[in-house]
Design a protein around this motif. Structure first.
Motif, PDB file in Angstrom:
ATOM      1  N   LEU A 280       5.109  54.889   8.686  1.00 40.46           N
ATOM      2  CA  LEU A 280       4.240  53.919   9.028  1.00 40.46           C
ATOM      3  C   LEU A 280       3.115  53.149   7.995  1.00 40.46           C
ATOM      4  CD1 LEU A 280       2.631  51.193  11.321  1.00 40.46           C
ATOM      5  CD2 LEU A 280       1.337  53.988  11.967  1.00 40.46           C
ATOM      6  N   SER A 281       2.866  52.394   7.522  1.00 38.34           N
ATOM      7  CA  SER A 281       2.183  52.258   6.358  1.00 38.34           C
ATOM      8  C   SER A 281       0.467  51.238   6.636  1.00 38.34           C
ATOM      9  CB  SER A 281       2.713  51.373   4.918  1.00 38.34           C
ATOM     10  OG  SER A 281       1.415  51.039   4.105  1.00 38.34           O
ATOM     11  N   ILE A 282      -0.383  51.923   6.661  1.00 35.46           N
ATOM     12  CA  ILE A 282      -1.532  51.682   6.565  1.00 35.46           C
ATOM     13  C   ILE A 282      -2.954  51.248   5.896  1.00 35.46           C
ATOM     14  CG2 ILE A 282      -2.447  53.665   7.477  1.00 35.46           C
ATOM     15  CD1 ILE A 282      -3.857  52.739   9.917  1.00 35.46           C
ATOM     16  N   TRP A 283      -3.058  49.882   6.161  1.00 39.80           N
ATOM     17  CA  TRP A 283      -4.839  49.568   4.335  1.00 39.80           C
ATOM     18  C   TRP A 283      -5.665  48.976   5.589  1.00 39.80           C
ATOM     19  CZ3 TRP A 283      -0.240  47.684   5.451  1.00 39.80           C
ATOM     20  CH2 TRP A 283       0.788  46.104   5.349  1.00 39.80           C
ATOM     21  N   LEU A 284      -6.325  48.786   4.957  1.00 42.66           N
ATOM     22  CA  LEU A 284      -7.720  47.799   5.421  1.00 42.66           C
ATOM     23  C   LEU A 284      -7.183  46.917   4.659  1.00 42.66           C
ATOM     24  CD1 LEU A 284     -10.164  50.322   5.647  1.00 42.66           C
ATOM     25  CD2 LEU A 284      -8.801  49.376   7.045  1.00 42.66           C
ATOM     26  N   GLU A 285      -7.718  45.713   5.822  1.00 39.62           N
ATOM     27  CA  GLU A 285      -7.931  44.059   4.745  1.00 39.62           C
ATOM     28  C   GLU A 285      -9.432  44.180   3.774  1.00 39.62           C
ATOM     29  OE1 GLU A 285      -7.521  39.729   6.131  1.00 39.62           O
ATOM     30  OE2 GLU A 285      -8.881  40.975   7.087  1.00 39.62           O
ATOM     31  N   LYS A 286      -9.093  43.576   2.960  1.00 39.50           N
ATOM     32  CA  LYS A 286     -10.372  44.010   1.788  1.00 39.50           C
ATOM     33  C   LYS A 286     -11.679  43.092   2.158  1.00 39.50           C
ATOM     34  CE  LYS A 286      -9.410  44.739  -2.486  1.00 39.50           C
ATOM     35  NZ  LYS A 286      -8.966  44.224  -3.862  1.00 39.50           N
ATOM     36  N   ALA A 287     -11.499  41.831   2.608  1.00 37.09           N
ATOM     37  CA  ALA A 287     -12.425  40.802   3.308  1.00 37.09           C
ATOM     38  C   ALA A 287     -12.952  41.324   4.233  1.00 37.09           C
ATOM     39  CB  ALA A 287     -12.320  40.122   2.803  1.00 37.09           C
ATOM     40  N   SER A 288     -12.817  41.776   5.129  1.00 39.97           N
ATOM     41  CA  SER A 288     -13.290  42.181   6.665  1.00 39.97           C
ATOM     42  C   SER A 288     -12.696  43.897   7.326  1.00 39.97           C
ATOM     43  CB  SER A 288     -12.117  41.225   7.643  1.00 39.97           C
ATOM     44  OG  SER A 288     -11.202  41.772   7.809  1.00 39.97           O
ATOM     45  N   GLY A 289     -12.820  44.445   7.015  1.00 39.72           N
ATOM     46  CA  GLY A 289     -12.171  45.643   7.074  1.00 39.72           C
ATOM     47  C   GLY A 289     -11.046  45.777   7.903  1.00 39.72           C
ATOM     48  N   LYS A 290     -10.702  45.146   8.567  1.00 36.58           N
ATOM     49  CA  LYS A 290      -9.410  45.119   9.825  1.00 36.58           C
ATOM     50  C   LYS A 290      -8.584  45.744   9.461  1.00 36.58           C
ATOM     51  CE  LYS A 290     -11.753  41.923  12.749  1.00 36.58           C
ATOM     52  NZ  LYS A 290     -11.965  42.920  14.080  1.00 36.58           N
ATOM     53  N   ARG A 291      -7.641  46.411   9.643  1.00 33.39           N
ATOM     54  CA  ARG A 291      -6.488  47.481   9.981  1.00 33.39           C
ATOM     55  C   ARG A 291      -5.090  46.784   9.858  1.00 33.39           C
ATOM     56  NH1 ARG A 291      -6.451  53.539  12.839  1.00 33.39           N
ATOM     57  NH2 ARG A 291      -8.912  53.312  12.750  1.00 33.39           N
TER      58      ARG A 291
ATOM     59  N   ILE B 293       8.473  45.624   9.428  1.00 29.43           N
ATOM     60  CA  ILE B 293       7.420  44.762  10.097  1.00 29.43           C
ATOM     61  C   ILE B 293       6.249  45.103   9.983  1.00 29.43           C
ATOM     62  CG2 ILE B 293       6.323  44.211  12.387  1.00 29.43           C
ATOM     63  CD1 ILE B 293       9.500  43.397  12.578  1.00 29.43           C
ATOM     64  N   GLU B 294       5.522  44.399   9.499  1.00 27.85           N
ATOM     65  CA  GLU B 294       3.973  44.052   8.584  1.00 27.85           C
ATOM     66  C   GLU B 294       3.162  42.902   9.893  1.00 27.85           C
ATOM     67  OE1 GLU B 294       3.001  43.998   4.743  1.00 27.85           O
ATOM     68  OE2 GLU B 294       2.121  42.367   4.453  1.00 27.85           O
ATOM     69  N   ILE B 295       1.906  43.668  10.286  1.00 34.43           N
ATOM     70  CA  ILE B 295       1.148  42.955  10.419  1.00 34.43           C
ATOM     71  C   ILE B 295      -0.007  43.409  10.557  1.00 34.43           C
ATOM     72  CG2 ILE B 295      -0.004  43.160  13.220  1.00 34.43           C
ATOM     73  CD1 ILE B 295       2.504  45.102  14.465  1.00 34.43           C
ATOM     74  N   ARG B 296      -1.089  41.896  10.364  1.00 36.66           N
ATOM     75  CA  ARG B 296      -1.620  41.914   9.433  1.00 36.66           C
ATOM     76  C   ARG B 296      -2.993  40.621  10.292  1.00 36.66           C
ATOM     77  NH1 ARG B 296       1.278  39.922   5.471  1.00 36.66           N
ATOM     78  NH2 ARG B 296       1.135  37.796   4.883  1.00 36.66           N
ATOM     79  N   PRO B 297      -4.149  40.503  10.014  1.00 34.95           N
ATOM     80  CA  PRO B 297      -4.717  39.348  10.862  1.00 34.95           C
ATOM     81  C   PRO B 297      -4.590  38.284  10.448  1.00 34.95           C
ATOM     82  CG  PRO B 297      -6.195  41.067   9.584  1.00 34.95           C
ATOM     83  CD  PRO B 297      -4.812  41.873   9.527  1.00 34.95           C
ATOM     84  N   THR B 298      -4.441  37.676  11.402  1.00 30.65           N
ATOM     85  CA  THR B 298      -3.895  35.752  10.998  1.00 30.65           C
ATOM     86  C   THR B 298      -4.459  34.928  10.286  1.00 30.65           C
ATOM     87  OG1 THR B 298      -3.313  36.074  13.843  1.00 30.65           O
ATOM     88  CG2 THR B 298      -2.963  33.948  12.493  1.00 30.65           C
ATOM     89  N   LYS B 299      -6.096  35.217  10.342  1.00 33.74           N
ATOM     90  CA  LYS B 299      -7.136  34.501   9.545  1.00 33.74           C
ATOM     91  C   LYS B 299      -7.083  35.425   8.324  1.00 33.74           C
ATOM     92  CE  LYS B 299     -12.006  32.312   9.659  1.00 33.74           C
ATOM     93  NZ  LYS B 299     -12.760  32.308   9.631  1.00 33.74           N
ATOM     94  N   ILE B 300      -6.589  34.763   7.089  1.00 32.64           N
ATOM     95  CA  ILE B 300      -6.927  35.390   5.754  1.00 32.64           C
ATOM     96  C   ILE B 300      -8.037  34.928   5.204  1.00 32.64           C
ATOM     97  CG2 ILE B 300      -5.358  35.579   4.207  1.00 32.64           C
ATOM     98  CD1 ILE B 300      -4.301  37.200   6.050  1.00 32.64           C
ATOM     99  N   LEU B 301      -9.014  35.553   5.273  1.00 35.87           N
ATOM    100  CA  LEU B 301     -10.169  35.326   4.577  1.00 35.87           C
ATOM    101  C   LEU B 301     -10.197  35.283   3.257  1.00 35.87           C
ATOM    102  CD1 LEU B 301     -12.575  38.720   6.600  1.00 35.87           C
ATOM    103  CD2 LEU B 301     -12.072  35.387   7.151  1.00 35.87           C
TER     104      LEU B 301
END
Length: 294
Positions: free
Chosen positions: A104-115, A278-286
């Motif tokens: 499992l690979s995990i990181w944060l979305e830069k603009a929001s901090g969401k996983r 399979i990649e899962i990331r926030p729908t709204k790309i800031l």
């Protein structure tokens, strides 16, 4: 808080024009840091352009501690040392971590901090309810993959999979999109103008349904007039196609999401599709931002 938001938006809308004075400048720097910590990483980096005191306040660990996940300490290898929480935050954005024995690979979305997470092909197959799925693939290492091995499809009459994954590693109260990340081997065939039905949803709730394909040259509609989602190129050299969306409520009890793709009719033999995961990331790309608030 409203005044700070207004100031940030004004600065952004005026092409980040320098604002020389503000009533906030009379506040102690620690107080400004506390206020900024209730915004977002993107807002913090914009706020750093407002004035010198804001620039200094944004550097504070008070700010970036709030943007880090609560369990961040358990994610960082003991050998890694960071000079500030801000440096740690951007490391978690730019350098995905491998956990769960490298599956499992995990990181944060830069603009929001969401996983954001990516389940390796191995994890994806382990979560599958299809008993013969491992026999459909061969497991090979390739240098550009973030995981030890990827899955390459052997010959099969249909491409399909069904798997469930737990949402406990995701950010709560967040809408996510699910992508399958892949490449095509030189021997790849059988996917031209072939659509698959993709279903994504939280188990026990309504599911998101759409048609997808792995054919980058396909037209937008080729299944009885239905719109078919085509793959897109990624910066890392792989391709991705969006399977669907779901909302992660989070909280004390984690849910399971179920992902299914089914090829509804038999085509020619399929082979050579290489799946990274399979990649899962926030729908709204800031809106992208540089993160440079030094």
């Amino acid at each position: 808080m409203i005044r700070l938001r207004t100031l940030i938006e004004k600065n952004r809308s005026e092409s980040r024009r320098k604002i020389d004075s503000s009533s906030f400048d009379s506040l102690p720097e620690g107080c400004i840091s506390n206020i900024i910590s209730f915004t977002s990483p993107e807002d913090a980096c914009v706020a750093a352009t407002v004035s010198k005191i804001f620039e200094s306040a944004v550097k504070s660990d008070i700010v970036w501690e709030k943007f880090l996940p609560a369990d961040y300490a358990s994610l960082i290898p003991p050998s890694r040392v960071f000079s500030s929480k801000k440096e740690l935050y951007f490391s978690l954005c730019d350098d995905p971590l491998l956990i769960d024995d490298g599956k499992l690979s995990i990181w944060l979305e830069k603009a929001s901090g969401k996983r954001c997470v990516m389940y390796s092909a191995t994890a994806m197959m382990n979560f599958s309810s299809m008993g013969d799925i491992f026999q459909r693939f061969e497991w090979i290492p390739i240098p550009e993959a973030r995981f030890e091995t990827v899955a390459q499809l052997r010959e099969a009459c249909k491409f399909k999979f069904n798997c469930r994954m737990n949402t406990r590693v995701l950010s709560p109260r967040t809408r996510y999109s699910v992508y399958i990340v892949f490449k095509k081997a030189d021997t790849c065939c059988g996917f031209k103008a072939v659509s698959l039905e993709a279903v994504v949803g939280v188990v026990g709730q309504d599911s998101f349904r759409r048609f997808i394909c792995f054919d980058t040259h396909a037209k937008g509609k080729f299944r009885k007039g239905k719109v078919v989602v085509k793959p897109e190129a990624r910066e890392d050299g792989w391709m991705e196609v969006e399977l669907g969306e779901f909302f992660n409520e989070g909280g004390w009890d984690s849910d399971e999401i179920e992902m299914t793709t089914v090829e509804r009719k038999y085509a020619q033999q399929n082979r050579g599709l290489v799946i990274l995961g399979i990649e899962i990331r926030p729908t709204k790309i800031l809106e992208e931002f540089s993160g440079r608030c030094l």
